[in-house]
Design an enzyme around this catalytic site. Sequence first.
Site, mmCIF file in Angstrom:
data_model
loop_
_atom_site.group_PDB
_atom_site.id
_atom_site.type_symbol
_atom_site.label_atom_id
_atom_site.label_comp_id
_atom_site.label_asym_id
_atom_site.label_seq_id
_atom_site.Cartn_x
_atom_site.Cartn_y
_atom_site.Cartn_z
ATOM 1 N N ARG A 122 0.900 -1.171 0.000
ATOM 2 C CA ARG A 122 0.000 0.000 0.000
ATOM 3 C C ARG A 122 0.931 1.210 0.000
ATOM 4 O O ARG A 122 1.683 1.407 0.966
ATOM 5 C CB ARG A 122 -0.906 -0.009 1.226
ATOM 6 C CG ARG A 122 -1.602 1.315 1.453
ATOM 7 C CD ARG A 122 -2.722 1.236 2.490
ATOM 8 N NE ARG A 122 -3.916 0.666 1.916
ATOM 9 C CZ ARG A 122 -5.154 0.886 2.363
ATOM 10 N NH1 ARG A 122 -5.356 1.653 3.408
ATOM 11 N NH2 ARG A 122 -6.183 0.340 1.783
ATOM 12 N N HIS A 149 -7.230 1.361 -6.626
ATOM 13 C CA HIS A 149 -7.525 0.505 -5.466
ATOM 14 C C HIS A 149 -8.273 -0.725 -6.000
ATOM 15 O O HIS A 149 -9.457 -0.921 -5.732
ATOM 16 C CB HIS A 149 -8.373 1.292 -4.456
ATOM 17 C CG HIS A 149 -8.377 0.710 -3.073
ATOM 18 N ND1 HIS A 149 -7.688 -0.438 -2.726
ATOM 19 C CD2 HIS A 149 -9.014 1.114 -1.925
ATOM 20 C CE1 HIS A 149 -7.878 -0.698 -1.447
ATOM 21 N NE2 HIS A 149 -8.674 0.221 -0.939
ATOM 22 N N CYS A 284 -16.335 2.812 0.290
ATOM 23 C CA CYS A 284 -15.226 1.885 0.562
ATOM 24 C C CYS A 284 -14.853 1.896 2.042
ATOM 25 O O CYS A 284 -14.271 0.929 2.534
ATOM 26 C CB CYS A 284 -14.030 2.252 -0.297
ATOM 27 S SG CYS A 284 -13.495 3.966 -0.066
#
Length: 326
Positions: A122, A149, A284
């Site tokens: 990430r 993402h 999300c």
Amino acid sequence: MTKQSKKTPTPQISTKVIKGLAGRDLLSLAEFSSSEVQAVLDLAVAMKQNPANYDTTLKGKSCILLFEKPSLRTRISFEVGIAKLGGHCIYMDHSTQRLGQRESVHDYGKNLERWVSCIIPRVFEHVTLTKMAAASGVPVVNALCDMHHPCQALADLLTLRECRGTLRGIKVAYVGDGNNVCHSLMHGCVLTGANFIAITPKGFEPNPEIVKECRKIGETIGAQVTVTNSVDGVADCDAVYTDVWASMGTSQDEAGRRMKTFAKYQVNAALMARTGKETIFMHCLPAHRGIEVTDEVLDGPGSVVYQQAENRMWAQMALLALILKT
Ligand code: CP
Ligand code: NVA
């Protein structure tokens, strides 16, 4: 509780697709074909229905999470999902030191490939992922970067399919900042035949290159991409999706400036009413309650946000099972 449509798809994955996915990276969802995305979703459904059938799928395999930014969902869903598949997961906190600072990203990848089966970073910059993927012979999976993402989008597609029974022909409206989540959702929608509309303030539209890429994919599959600054765009949509107005790494000053610019893009009861139909609400997470979405919508009967969070795990389990297949 999972919102489930009456139609439950039957998992059917072709050997050609399974072979094609083995050993692959996932940096942007556009790297996958429509059938490959479909295969991940089909396997995720099967895993969710019968997890015990897959409890040795990653036996003997280790994966590493390298995170420059904080996380709840991505970290935990990968760690628990990998354990459910009989694999082993290591978390390495890179929040105080960017990847490439202590030693080059190239050397990182060259070392890691000697020990682990998969690298899951990430990062702040997409280029860190491309460098890691170029150096390492094991799959690299993007756990979020400035542009994409993809793991979130896989979970979102799974959730949409559960709620709507199909993705083909539905209309997904993304309202807010044209960011990483918006880009990957747009990729996911066009790859599965869903129409996508991005509704953003002027100057915060999704990246034009990604819009162009999505329109090209959409043409071959029969899905449309629209970009507008008008919230009227939510009319007749099957899902309204939003994300934070200022992503991780945005300065406080910039986040503050955005509040006024984004105000009329807040997802509240009035905006949901503009859809003119029973529409689900997606996010999300993490959400800034009372900012991009009101409590009334986030906690309302149409909200599927925790179903999305759960589906992060099933979608990623399916992804890892396919790309780490030997
Ligand atoms: N949605 C998502 O990626 O959440 P985290 O930042 O908590 O991982
Ligand atoms: N756009 C957000 C997503 C968080 C999951 C960010 O990048 O911070």
